[in-house]
Design a protein around this motif. Structure first.
Motif, PDB file in Angstrom:
ATOM      1  N   SER A  35       0.832  -1.391  -0.083  1.00 21.86           N
ATOM      2  CA  SER A  35       0.313  -0.292   0.050  1.00 21.86           C
ATOM      3  C   SER A  35       1.036   1.173   0.197  1.00 21.86           C
ATOM      4  O   SER A  35       0.809   2.293  -0.803  1.00 21.86           O
ATOM      5  CB  SER A  35      -0.556   0.056   1.022  1.00 21.86           C
ATOM      6  OG  SER A  35      -1.674  -1.314   1.397  1.00 21.86           O
ATOM      7  N   LEU A  36       2.032   0.988   1.027  1.00 23.14           N
ATOM      8  CA  LEU A  36       2.487   2.178   1.122  1.00 23.14           C
ATOM      9  C   LEU A  36       3.609   2.453  -0.333  1.00 23.14           C
ATOM     10  O   LEU A  36       3.929   4.055  -1.366  1.00 23.14           O
ATOM     11  CB  LEU A  36       3.677   1.847   2.171  1.00 23.14           C
ATOM     12  CG  LEU A  36       2.816   2.669   3.799  1.00 23.14           C
ATOM     13  CD1 LEU A  36       4.556   2.027   4.440  1.00 23.14           C
ATOM     14  CD2 LEU A  36       2.842   3.684   3.849  1.00 23.14           C
ATOM     15  N   MET A  37       3.955   1.841  -0.941  1.00 23.14           N
ATOM     16  CA  MET A  37       4.533   1.564  -1.996  1.00 23.14           C
ATOM     17  C   MET A  37       3.561   1.998  -3.224  1.00 23.14           C
ATOM     18  O   MET A  37       3.978   3.221  -3.904  1.00 23.14           O
ATOM     19  CB  MET A  37       4.765   0.139  -2.711  1.00 23.14           C
ATOM     20  CG  MET A  37       6.436  -0.495  -2.024  1.00 23.14           C
ATOM     21  SD  MET A  37       7.080  -1.428  -2.844  1.00 23.14           S
ATOM     22  CE  MET A  37       8.351  -2.398  -1.958  1.00 23.14           C
ATOM     23  N   ILE A  38       1.886   1.446  -3.823  1.00 23.68           N
ATOM     24  CA  ILE A  38       1.479   1.699  -4.664  1.00 23.68           C
ATOM     25  C   ILE A  38       1.235   3.568  -4.388  1.00 23.68           C
ATOM     26  O   ILE A  38       1.208   4.259  -5.432  1.00 23.68           O
ATOM     27  CB  ILE A  38       0.826   0.979  -5.284  1.00 23.68           C
ATOM     28  CG1 ILE A  38      -0.074   0.350  -4.031  1.00 23.68           C
ATOM     29  CG2 ILE A  38       1.463  -0.550  -5.997  1.00 23.68           C
ATOM     30  CD1 ILE A  38      -1.579  -0.018  -4.300  1.00 23.68           C
ATOM     31  N   PHE A  84     -10.995  -8.107   7.541  1.00 18.08           N
ATOM     32  CA  PHE A  84     -10.593  -8.922   6.576  1.00 18.08           C
ATOM     33  C   PHE A  84      -8.754  -9.440   6.439  1.00 18.08           C
ATOM     34  O   PHE A  84      -8.283  -9.108   6.507  1.00 18.08           O
ATOM     35  CB  PHE A  84     -10.432  -7.751   5.358  1.00 18.08           C
ATOM     36  CG  PHE A  84     -10.486  -8.001   3.476  1.00 18.08           C
ATOM     37  CD1 PHE A  84     -11.563  -8.444   3.327  1.00 18.08           C
ATOM     38  CD2 PHE A  84      -9.482  -8.490   3.006  1.00 18.08           C
ATOM     39  CE1 PHE A  84     -11.102  -9.188   1.935  1.00 18.08           C
ATOM     40  CE2 PHE A  84      -9.139  -8.921   2.043  1.00 18.08           C
ATOM     41  CZ  PHE A  84     -10.252  -9.099   1.194  1.00 18.08           C
ATOM     42  N   PHE A  85      -8.711 -10.618   6.612  1.00 19.22           N
ATOM     43  CA  PHE A  85      -7.785 -12.061   6.795  1.00 19.22           C
ATOM     44  C   PHE A  85      -6.780 -10.408   7.621  1.00 19.22           C
ATOM     45  O   PHE A  85      -5.289 -10.851   7.516  1.00 19.22           O
ATOM     46  CB  PHE A  85      -6.973 -12.150   5.651  1.00 19.22           C
ATOM     47  CG  PHE A  85      -7.610 -12.289   4.225  1.00 19.22           C
ATOM     48  CD1 PHE A  85      -8.194 -14.190   4.748  1.00 19.22           C
ATOM     49  CD2 PHE A  85      -8.636 -11.860   3.721  1.00 19.22           C
ATOM     50  CE1 PHE A  85      -8.895 -14.659   4.026  1.00 19.22           C
ATOM     51  CE2 PHE A  85      -9.197 -13.103   2.656  1.00 19.22           C
ATOM     52  CZ  PHE A  85      -9.297 -14.021   2.461  1.00 19.22           C
ATOM     53  N   GLY A  86      -7.226 -10.517   8.744  1.00 21.51           N
ATOM     54  CA  GLY A  86      -6.266  -9.909   9.907  1.00 21.51           C
ATOM     55  C   GLY A  86      -5.317  -8.691   9.226  1.00 21.51           C
ATOM     56  O   GLY A  86      -4.559  -7.879   9.802  1.00 21.51           O
ATOM     57  N   ILE A  87      -6.158  -7.767   8.240  1.00 25.73           N
ATOM     58  CA  ILE A  87      -5.123  -6.515   7.171  1.00 25.73           C
ATOM     59  C   ILE A  87      -5.755  -5.580   8.191  1.00 25.73           C
ATOM     60  O   ILE A  87      -6.943  -5.044   7.816  1.00 25.73           O
ATOM     61  CB  ILE A  87      -5.981  -6.487   6.416  1.00 25.73           C
ATOM     62  CG1 ILE A  87      -4.837  -7.611   5.495  1.00 25.73           C
ATOM     63  CG2 ILE A  87      -4.745  -5.269   5.068  1.00 25.73           C
ATOM     64  CD1 ILE A  87      -5.688  -7.538   3.559  1.00 25.73           C
ATOM     65  N   THR A  88      -4.831  -4.589   8.652  1.00 26.23           N
ATOM     66  CA  THR A  88      -5.650  -3.268   9.458  1.00 26.23           C
ATOM     67  C   THR A  88      -5.767  -1.885   8.502  1.00 26.23           C
ATOM     68  O   THR A  88      -5.682  -2.528   7.327  1.00 26.23           O
ATOM     69  CB  THR A  88      -3.802  -2.511   9.921  1.00 26.23           C
ATOM     70  OG1 THR A  88      -3.257  -2.210   9.138  1.00 26.23           O
ATOM     71  CG2 THR A  88      -3.713  -3.322  10.825  1.00 26.23           C
ATOM     72  N   PRO A  89      -6.406  -1.346   8.906  1.00 24.16           N
ATOM     73  CA  PRO A  89      -7.321  -0.431   8.017  1.00 24.16           C
ATOM     74  C   PRO A  89      -5.917   0.992   7.001  1.00 24.16           C
ATOM     75  O   PRO A  89      -6.305   0.802   5.639  1.00 24.16           O
ATOM     76  CB  PRO A  89      -8.286   0.967   8.815  1.00 24.16           C
ATOM     77  CG  PRO A  89      -7.897   0.660  10.510  1.00 24.16           C
ATOM     78  CD  PRO A  89      -6.724  -0.861  10.077  1.00 24.16           C
ATOM     79  N   GLU A  90      -4.633   0.648   7.806  1.00 20.96           N
ATOM     80  CA  GLU A  90      -3.910   1.321   6.826  1.00 20.96           C
ATOM     81  C   GLU A  90      -3.094   1.187   6.570  1.00 20.96           C
ATOM     82  O   GLU A  90      -2.476   1.494   4.692  1.00 20.96           O
ATOM     83  CB  GLU A  90      -2.350   1.941   8.294  1.00 20.96           C
ATOM     84  CG  GLU A  90      -2.855   2.857   9.073  1.00 20.96           C
ATOM     85  CD  GLU A  90      -3.863   1.889  10.020  1.00 20.96           C
ATOM     86  OE1 GLU A  90      -3.722   1.050  10.243  1.00 20.96           O
ATOM     87  OE2 GLU A  90      -4.156   3.188  11.171  1.00 20.96           O
ATOM     88  N   ALA A  91      -2.999  -0.545   5.591  1.00 24.15           N
ATOM     89  CA  ALA A  91      -2.602  -1.461   5.077  1.00 24.15           C
ATOM     90  C   ALA A  91      -3.229  -2.124   3.692  1.00 24.15           C
ATOM     91  O   ALA A  91      -3.183  -2.103   2.970  1.00 24.15           O
ATOM     92  CB  ALA A  91      -1.859  -2.566   5.550  1.00 24.15           C
ATOM     93  N   PHE A  92      -4.771  -1.308   4.173  1.00 25.02           N
ATOM     94  CA  PHE A  92      -6.166  -1.655   2.885  1.00 25.02           C
ATOM     95  C   PHE A  92      -6.104  -0.857   1.658  1.00 25.02           C
ATOM     96  O   PHE A  92      -6.627  -1.058   1.138  1.00 25.02           O
ATOM     97  CB  PHE A  92      -7.317  -1.526   3.514  1.00 25.02           C
ATOM     98  CG  PHE A  92      -8.323  -2.532   3.306  1.00 25.02           C
ATOM     99  CD1 PHE A  92      -8.277  -3.515   3.738  1.00 25.02           C
ATOM    100  CD2 PHE A  92      -9.627  -1.693   1.955  1.00 25.02           C
ATOM    101  CE1 PHE A  92      -9.863  -4.314   3.540  1.00 25.02           C
ATOM    102  CE2 PHE A  92     -10.279  -2.626   1.326  1.00 25.02           C
ATOM    103  CZ  PHE A  92     -10.487  -3.908   2.290  1.00 25.02           C
ATOM    104  N   GLY A  93      -5.082   0.151   1.700  1.00 28.15           N
ATOM    105  CA  GLY A  93      -4.297   0.584  -0.249  1.00 28.15           C
ATOM    106  C   GLY A  93      -4.698  -0.449  -0.971  1.00 28.15           C
ATOM    107  O   GLY A  93      -5.188  -0.623  -2.155  1.00 28.15           O
ATOM    108  N   ALA A  94      -3.781  -1.591  -0.396  1.00 26.10           N
ATOM    109  CA  ALA A  94      -3.600  -2.217  -1.010  1.00 26.10           C
ATOM    110  C   ALA A  94      -4.385  -3.293  -2.187  1.00 26.10           C
ATOM    111  O   ALA A  94      -4.731  -3.634  -3.575  1.00 26.10           O
ATOM    112  CB  ALA A  94      -2.274  -3.309  -1.039  1.00 26.10           C
ATOM    113  N   VAL A  95      -5.497  -3.803  -0.945  1.00 20.44           N
ATOM    114  CA  VAL A  95      -6.498  -4.588  -1.666  1.00 20.44           C
ATOM    115  C   VAL A  95      -7.254  -4.107  -2.278  1.00 20.44           C
ATOM    116  O   VAL A  95      -8.564  -4.029  -3.517  1.00 20.44           O
ATOM    117  CB  VAL A  95      -7.588  -4.544  -0.171  1.00 20.44           C
ATOM    118  CG1 VAL A  95      -8.504  -5.610  -0.643  1.00 20.44           C
ATOM    119  CG2 VAL A  95      -6.758  -5.281   0.751  1.00 20.44           C
ATOM    120  N   GLY A  96      -7.775  -2.079  -2.020  1.00 27.98           N
ATOM    121  CA  GLY A  96      -8.402  -0.798  -2.357  1.00 27.98           C
ATOM    122  C   GLY A  96      -8.055  -0.718  -4.517  1.00 27.98           C
ATOM    123  O   GLY A  96      -9.124  -1.205  -5.495  1.00 27.98           O
ATOM    124  N   ALA A  97      -6.708  -1.071  -4.699  1.00 24.65           N
ATOM    125  CA  ALA A  97      -6.112  -1.370  -6.057  1.00 24.65           C
ATOM    126  C   ALA A  97      -6.862  -2.229  -6.969  1.00 24.65           C
ATOM    127  O   ALA A  97      -6.815  -2.175  -7.772  1.00 24.65           O
ATOM    128  CB  ALA A  97      -4.590  -0.752  -5.336  1.00 24.65           C
TER     129      ALA A  97
END
Lengths: 86, 620
Positions: B254-257, B564-577
Motif C-alpha cells: 500500500s505504501l509503495m503504490i 479482512f484476513f487481519g489486515i489493518t485499515p492503514e494497509a488496506f490501500g493495496a486491497v482497494g487497488a
C-alpha cells in the motif's frame, strides 16, 4: 547500428525490461525482506541478520541500482528502435 | 552563545535563504508556475523531490516508529522507497511524455471525460488536504518547541513563509527553495547520527555502524539490542512483526503504490526537460531520499539502545551525566542482570535531557513501586517466565512513558552535541515540514485553477487570468491548511493512512491502466476508481468512524477489527487497488472500446521521441 522502426517491437522490448525490473523489485523487498526474512536471518552479514538487513537497508540500495539500470537499458532500447529524443 | 540565540540565528538564516531564492526565481508564465519552465536538471529535481517527499513525519517520527517496531518498521523503509521504482518505470516517463501540468488532466484527457477528471480532482484534494493537516500541525509544534512562541504563532509564521515562496515563485520558486531545504534537512539528520554511531560503534557511517560491534567488545550492536529488550519483556528487535506477515506484506505494498500515486510527487516529474530525464530523476530522488532512509534505522536502533542503557545500567551503554555516551564493555559481554535492584536508574540521578523533555509532557515517570528508581520494561508481555522474574524483582508495572517523536529531536541532546547541531536539527525539522507543505499546496492549487477553473468552468480563460486564479487558489489553500493546522479535526494521525489509501486505490491504478492498456475505456476507468475508493473508505471508516467522527464506527458490520484476513485499515490501500483493477477490466469488457484517436494518443505517449516542453492546453 541498424535502426528498427517498429512500434510493437519497441513496446515488447520495453515491457520485457519492466518485467525484469519488477521481478527484482519484488524479490528484494517482498521476497528477501518479508517472505523469506526468517530463513535469511539464519545467515549473518557482519552484525546484521540478513533478512533484517534486506528489510532495513538492502532493499533500498537495490531499488536505487535498479532505477539507474532501468534508465540506462531504456536508453539503449530507445536508440535501438530509433525513438530516442534528439 | 546560548542555545536559544543559536537557534534563532540558524533558523533565521535558513528562512532568509529560502525567501531570497524565491525572489530570484519568480515565475512569469503558467509553464513556469506549474512546471518550473520544464528545464530543471534531473539531479536538482531529484533533490527537490526528496525534500517534497520527506515530510515532518519522515524527519521527526519515522525513526521513533522504527525504534519501537524494530524489524516490522522496515515496512515504512521499503514502502516509502520502493514506490520510486514503480514511479520510474511505470508512470514518470510516460506522464512526462504526455506533457501536461497535472494528474487529473492526464486522467481527463486519456479517458476523454470531464467526469473522470473531476473524480481525479476530488481524490487529489482529499489525499493532499488530509496530508497537509499533519504538516501544518508539525510546523506549529516545531516552531513553538524551537522558537519559544505559541503553537498558533508558529502556524502563522509557517503560513507566511510558505505563502511568500509558493505564491510568488510557483513551481519554479518551490523547486529551487526545496533544493536548499533538502540540503538543510539532510545535514540536520545525518550529523547527529554520525556522532552517535561513532560513540557506540566507533564507525562514522551510521549505515555500517548499525551492523558493527559495540565499541571495545566483539558483540554486534543488534545482537546486544535483541538480548536487552528480550530481557525486558519486549519482542526481539530484529524479528518482531506488526500483526502478521500478510499484514506487513500488504502494508508495504500500500505504501509503495500510494507513494507512486501521490499527485504532489508525480507533479515533480513534469519539471524535467525530457523523458530520459524523468527516468533518471526518479533514481536521483531515491538516492537523496535513501541518505535519510538508510540512516533512520541506525538512529532508531542506537537511540533505543541508549534509552534502555541510560535507564538500566546493566545494558552497558548509557549517556553519561558528565558528557557523551559511556560504554561498559564488561556488562555488554556478560549480558548483565537487568533485574538487579541497583541497575535501574535513580529518578534523582536522571540526566538533564530527560528533565527538559519531562516539561513538554512527552516523557512521563510514575514511581509505581515507590523505590525511587525508574523501571522501564514491557509490562504487557504474555511471557510467564518474564512476568515471574519482574514480580520477584519487585517491579509493579512500567514506570516511564516515552513519546516516539523524542527519538530524533532529543538525539543531539542525549549525546550532548554542541548547540549549533541542536539548532540545525530545529532548522531541518522546519525545512522538512515547510517543503512538503509547499509541494502539497502546489498540487492542490494546480488542480483547482488548472483542472477545475480552466478545464471545466472557464475554458477560454487567458494565461494571465489562469495564473491569477492559480495564485488565488494557492492563497486560499494556505488559509484552509493553516486553519486545519490550528484546529486539527482530531484525527490528524489517522489521516495519513487515508491519503495513501486514496492514492493507492484510485489514482495509481487509473494512471497505470491509462498507459499500459490501450483498450481501457472511460467507463472502466471511472468504475474502477470509484470502486477502489469506496472499498477503501468503507474499510477505513469502519475502524475510525464515518469521516473520522467518533462513535460512528461500524466494526460489527464488517465482523470486527481488521476482519479482512487481519489486515489493518492503514494497509488496506493495496486491497482497494486490486478491486479497482478487477472492476475496471470487468466493466471495460462489456462496454465499447475507446475512440481511435485516444488509442493513438496512448501509442504516442509510449514513445519518447518528440516530447515537447510541457504546456497545459486541454484536449477538449
Amino acid at each position: 547500428m541498424q535502426y528498427k522502426h517498429d512500434a510493437q517491437g519497441y513496446w515488447k522490448a520495453t515491457l520485457g525490461l519492466i518485467t525484469k525490473v519488477l521481478v527484482i523489485w519484488f524479490l528484494a523487498s517482498f521476497g528477501a525482506g518479508i517472505l523469506f526474512a526468517d530463513v535469511l536471518n539464519g545467515i549473518h552479514l557482519g552484525g546484521y541478520p540478513l533478512g533484517f538487513w534486506f528489510a532495513h537497508q538492502g532493499s533500498i540500495y537495490i531499488f536505487i541500482a535498479l532505477i539507474f539500470w532501468y534508465a540506462k537499458k531504456m536508453g539503449d532500447i530507445d536508440r535501438e528502435f530509433d525513438v530516442h529524443e534528439d | 552563545m546560548d542555545l536559544q540565540t543559536t537557534i534563532y540565528l540558524v533558523v533565521g538564516a535558513t528562512f532568509a535563504l529560502y525567501i531570497g531564492i524565491a525572489i530570484w526565481s519568480r515565475a512569469g508564465s503558467t509553464s513556469e508556475y506549474y512546471a518550473a519552465g520544464g528545464g530543471v536538471h534531473p539531479v536538482l529535481n531529484g533533490m527537490a523531490t526528496a525534500a517534497d517527499w520527506m515530510s515532518a513525519a519522515s524527519f521527526i517520527s519515522m525513526a521513533g516508529l522504527i525504534s519501537n517496531m524494530g524489524y516490522g518498521g522496515g515496512l515504512f523503509l521499503m514502502g516509502w522507497t520502493g514506490g520510486y521504482v514503480l514511479l520510474a518505470c511505470l508512470l514518470a516517463p510516460y506522464l512526462r511524455k504526455f506533457g501536461k501540468f497535472t494528474v487529473p488532466q492526464f486522467i481527463g484527457d486519456r479517458f476523454y471525460s470531464k467526469t473522470a477528471s473531476t473524480v481525479a480532482v476530488i481524490c487529489l484534494l482529499v489525499a493532499s488536504l488530509t496530508y497537509i493537516i499533519g504538516q501544518m500541525t508539525g510546523v506549529g509544534v516545531a516552531f513553538s518547541r524551537f522558537l519559544g512562541v505559541s503553537k498558533e504563532m508558529g502556524v502563522y509564521v509557517g503560513m507566511a513563509i510558505v505563502f511568500t515562496y509558493a505564491v510568488f515563485g510557483g513551481m519554479k520558486g518551490i523547486t529551487y527553495t526545496q533544493v536548499a531545504q533538502y540540503t538543510v534537512l539532510i545535514f540536520a539528520y545525518v550529523i547527529p547520527a554520525i556522532f552517535i554511531s561513532l560513540a557506540i560503534t566507533g564507525n562514522p557511517i551510521p549505515q555500517l555502524g548499525l551492523g558493527s560491534d559495540i565499541n571495545g567488545t566483539d558483540v554486534p550492536l543488534l545482537t546486544r539490542l535483541d538480548q536487552v529488550i528480550n530481557d525486558l519483556g519486549f519482542g526481539k528487535y530484529t524479528s518482531q512483526l506488526p500483526g502478521s506477515t500478510l499484514n506487513m506484506f500488504v502494508y508495504t505494498m500500500s505504501l509503495m503504490i500510494g507513494t507512486a500515486g501521490l499527485p504532489h510527487v508525480i507533479m515533480r516529474f513534469f519539471t524535467v526537460p525530457n523523458v530520459a530525464a524523468a527516468r533518471s530523476s526518479a533514481g536521483w530522488a531515491l538516492v537523496f531520499i535513501a541518505i535519510l532512509y538508510t540512516t533512520a534505522p541506525a538512529v532508531a536502533a542506537m537511540a533505543r539502545m541508549n534509552l534502555h542503557g541510560t535507564l538500566n545500567s546493566a545494558v552497558g551503554v548509557q549517556s553519561d551525566p558528565a558528557g557523551g555516551l559511556k560504554i561498559d564493555s564488561a556488562k555488554v559481554k556478560a549480558n548483565a542482570d537487568v533485574f538487579a535492584p541497583e541497575a535501574s536508574l535513580k529518578y534523582e540521578e536522571r540526566p538533564d535531557w530527560m528533565k527538559r523533555w519531562e516539561k513538554t509532557g512527552l516523557l512521563k515517570f510514575e514511581d509505581k513501586n515507590g523505590d525511587g528508581r525508574i523501571q522501564y520494561y514491557n509490562d504487557k508481555t504474555k511471557n510467564e517466565d518474564f512476568k515471574k522474574k519482574a514480580e520477584a524483582a519487585g517491579w509493579k508495572g512500567n514506570e516511564l512513558n516515552v513519546n516516539a517523536d523524542i527519538i530524533v529531536l532529543a538525539n543531539p541532546e542525549i549525546a550532548l552535541l554542541p548547540n549549533w547541531v541542536i539548532a540545525l536539527v530545529a532548522a531541518g525539522g522546519l525545512a522538512a515540514a515547510l517543503s512538503t507543505a509547499a509541494g502539497l499546496l502546489m498540487a492542490i492549487s494546480a488542480a483547482i485553477s488548472h483542472d477545475l477553473v480552466k478545464g471545466v468552468f472557464a475554458p477560454n480563460i487567458s494565461e494571465k487570468g489562469e495564473l491569477l486564479a492559480g495564485k488565488i487558489a494557492m492563497a486560499c489553500s494556505i488559509i484552509v491548511a493553516g486553519y486545519l493546522g490550528l484546529n486539527p479535526p482530531g484525527f490528524a494521525a489517522g489521516t495519513v493512512a487515508l491519503a495513501f489509501g486514496i492514492a493507492a486505490s484510485s489514482l495509481f491504478p487509473a494512471i497505470m491502466m491509462g498507459i499500459f492498456s490501450k483498450k481501457m475505456n472511460k467507463e472502466g476507468a471511472m468504475a474502477g476508481m470509484l470502486a477502489g475508493l469506496f472499498v477503501t473508505l468503507f474499510y477505513v471508516f469502519a475502524h475510525k468512524g464515518i469521516f473520522f467522527i467518533k462513535g460512528t464506527e461500524y466494526l460489527n458490520l464488517i465482523g470486527g477489527a481488521n476482519s479482512f484476513f487481519g489486515i489493518t485499515p492503514e494497509a488496506f490501500g493495496a486491497v482497494g487497488a486490486m478491486v479497482n483493477f478487477i472492476v475496471a477490466f470487468l466493466v471495460d469488457k462489456v462496454t465499447k472500446e475507446p475512440p481511435e484517436h485516444i488509442q493513438h494518443m496512448v501509442e504516442n505517449v509510449r514513445i519518447p521521441r518528440g516530447s515537447k516542453p510541457v504546456d497545459g492546453a486541454h484536449a477538449h
